[in-house]
Design an enzyme around this catalytic site. Structure first.
Site, PDB file in Angstrom:
ATOM      1  N   GLU A 282       0.825  -1.207   0.000  1.00 11.09           N
ATOM      2  CA  GLU A 282       0.000   0.000   0.000  1.00 11.09           C
ATOM      3  C   GLU A 282       0.861   1.260   0.000  1.00 11.09           C
ATOM      4  OE1 GLU A 282      -3.136  -0.091  -0.516  1.00 11.09           O
ATOM      5  OE2 GLU A 282      -3.208  -2.282  -0.413  1.00 11.09           O
TER       6      GLU A 282
ATOM      7  N   HIS B 102       1.783   2.315  -3.459  1.00  7.05           N
ATOM      8  CA  HIS B 102       0.723   3.092  -4.109  1.00  7.05           C
ATOM      9  C   HIS B 102       0.796   4.553  -3.676  1.00  7.05           C
ATOM     10  CE1 HIS B 102      -1.421  -0.246  -5.888  1.00  7.05           C
ATOM     11  NE2 HIS B 102      -1.687  -0.815  -4.728  1.00  7.05           N
TER      12      HIS B 102
ATOM     13  N   ASP C 111      -6.193  -3.922  -8.161  1.00  7.88           N
ATOM     14  CA  ASP C 111      -5.231  -3.091  -8.872  1.00  7.88           C
ATOM     15  C   ASP C 111      -5.213  -3.406 -10.357  1.00  7.88           C
ATOM     16  OD1 ASP C 111      -4.449  -1.882  -6.488  1.00  7.88           O
ATOM     17  OD2 ASP C 111      -2.951  -3.423  -6.080  1.00  7.88           O
TER      18      ASP C 111
END
Length: 406
Positions: free
Chosen positions: A103, A106, A197
């Protein structure tokens, strides 16, 4: 102000937030006010200024992981008793640290492209990165989405390499588990369907090829729905494909994951359809005609003047005409009529804090997001030169929003 208080709100005729989650295609500016921490979450720290949260469901999944890996730990280190579950909890923490790395990748890429990141949340099914706006360009969408699975795969490959030099024991079991889990996480997240994703990667590719972001979201949404249906069929072929008998736990897990995929894909598709209608939502036609008054004027006189002028709002100003605040409709309605002659209008006025003054030219998603960033009942609309255009009521925007959705 309401029709009963000042006169009907009028038009201006001669006067007045993967898998990671991104609020799909919502634009915003930098400097977004961070929302309050969601209920049921615990803040455990920050990464690059981003809050890291865990939900209460994480503790449940940590226990499930500890129980699931307990037999493997017992096999490698016999006689541990209840300590094997403690070791399992340690593994669960390590696993979710690798999810956090997924995460965080991202988040870092989103920040590099100029987007604000509100939070990273670890939950029952993995993690979620909250970005304050949807991607402006297909390549942004692609790289923000794809970096997460690539990070997990790279972590899994690195763990495999470490496995060969790690001696037998609990550490090797942990490395083995992290390698397998991260490879699975990385590969599954590349499945081309929202909300995974891979769905965002597919959306970016279709968006770049067609130039139509709405169509791209619908295509990726259908990819998510098809992935959900394919997942539901897995228990039917699991034993033939792997030689492992399907258990009740397998069935429940498949149903939960399929439901997650289906609902996430459906929500993204619904948002895309709604988004196509949003350009019709404009601030100017919704603005209420505004009367400007000095802040020491008695409230009764201010209301009388507004009614005579058929104004739907009142703004207090300085002697030079600079706006000071917006008279709050709810506060006026709550003030007894007999007290209004003795109360200054400033007593029911909300000071124009940051975020309560908006450009009159706002429309569509920019208008909705500007309001969501700084919740209030009323906003002052101004022209580019700073002159007052009118007052925008959230109730009027909500009504227009509902009409645009039908």
């Amino acid at each position: 102000m309401s029709r009963e208080t000042l006169g009907e709100p009028t038009d201006r005729r001669g006067g007045v937030g993967y898998a990671s989650r991104v609020p799909d295609d919502d634009p915003s500016d930098q400097g977004v006010t961070r929302p309050a921490r969601p209920r049921g979450t615990l803040r455990i720290g920050t990464i690059a200024g981003i809050d890291v949260l865990i939900t209460s469901s994480w503790f449940l999944v940590a226990v499930l992981i500890a129980v699931a890996i307990g037999p493997r730990i017992e096999q490698v280190q016999p006689g541990m008793g209840v300590w094997k579950y403690v070791a399992g909890l340690v593994f669960a923490v390590l696993l979710y640290l690798s999810v956090l790395l997924h995460e965080a990748s991202h988040a870092v890429v989103a920040q590099r492209f100029g987007y604000g990141v509100t939070s990273i949340t670890l939950h029952f099914l993995g993690g979620m990165t909250e970005i304050d706006r949807g991607s402006r360009r297909p390549r942004h969408e692609f790289w923000i989405a794809v970096v997460g699975p690539l990070t997990s795969i790279a972590f899994g490959v690195a763990a495999i390499g470490l496995w060969f030099v790690t001696p037998d024991g609990l550490v090797r079991v942990a490395v083995e588990g992290l390698a397998g889990a991260n490879l699975v996480i990385g590969v599954l997240n590349l499945v081309p369907g929202l909300p995974l994703d891979g769905g965002r990667v597919l959306k970016a590719l279709v968006w770049g090829a067609s130039g139509d972001q709405h169509r791209a979201t619908l295509v990726a949404g259908w990819g998510g729905r098809l992935a959900a249906l394919a997942l539901l069929s897995w228990p039917l072929v699991q034993e033939q494909a792997t030689g492992v008998e399907t258990t009740l736990f397998d069935l429940v897990l498949v149903m939960v994951l399929a439901l997650f995929l289906w609902t996430g894909a459906t929500a993204a598709m619904a948002h895309a359809r709604l988004r196509r209608r949003l350009p019709a939502l404009e601030a100017r036609p919704l603005a209420r005609r505004t009367l400007t008054v000095p802040e020491d004027l008695p409230l009764a006189e201010a209301v009388r003047r507004a009614q005579d002028a058929h104004a739907g709002s009142i703004v207090t100003v300085t002697g030079s005409g600079a706006p000071l605040g917006i008279v709050n409709e709810s506060s006026v309605n709550a003030m007894p009529v007999e007290r209004r002659p003795w109360v200054a209008v400033s007593a029911v006025t909300r000071t124009l804090e940051e975020g309560l003054t908006l450009p009159a030219a706002l429309s569509g998603e920019e208008l909705v997001l500007a309001i969501s960033r700084r919740p209030s009942e009323e906003y002052l609309l101004v022209e580019d030169d700073g002159s007052i255009y009118g007052v925008l009521s959230t109730a009027d925007v909500d009504r227009a929003f509902r009409e645009a959705a039908h």
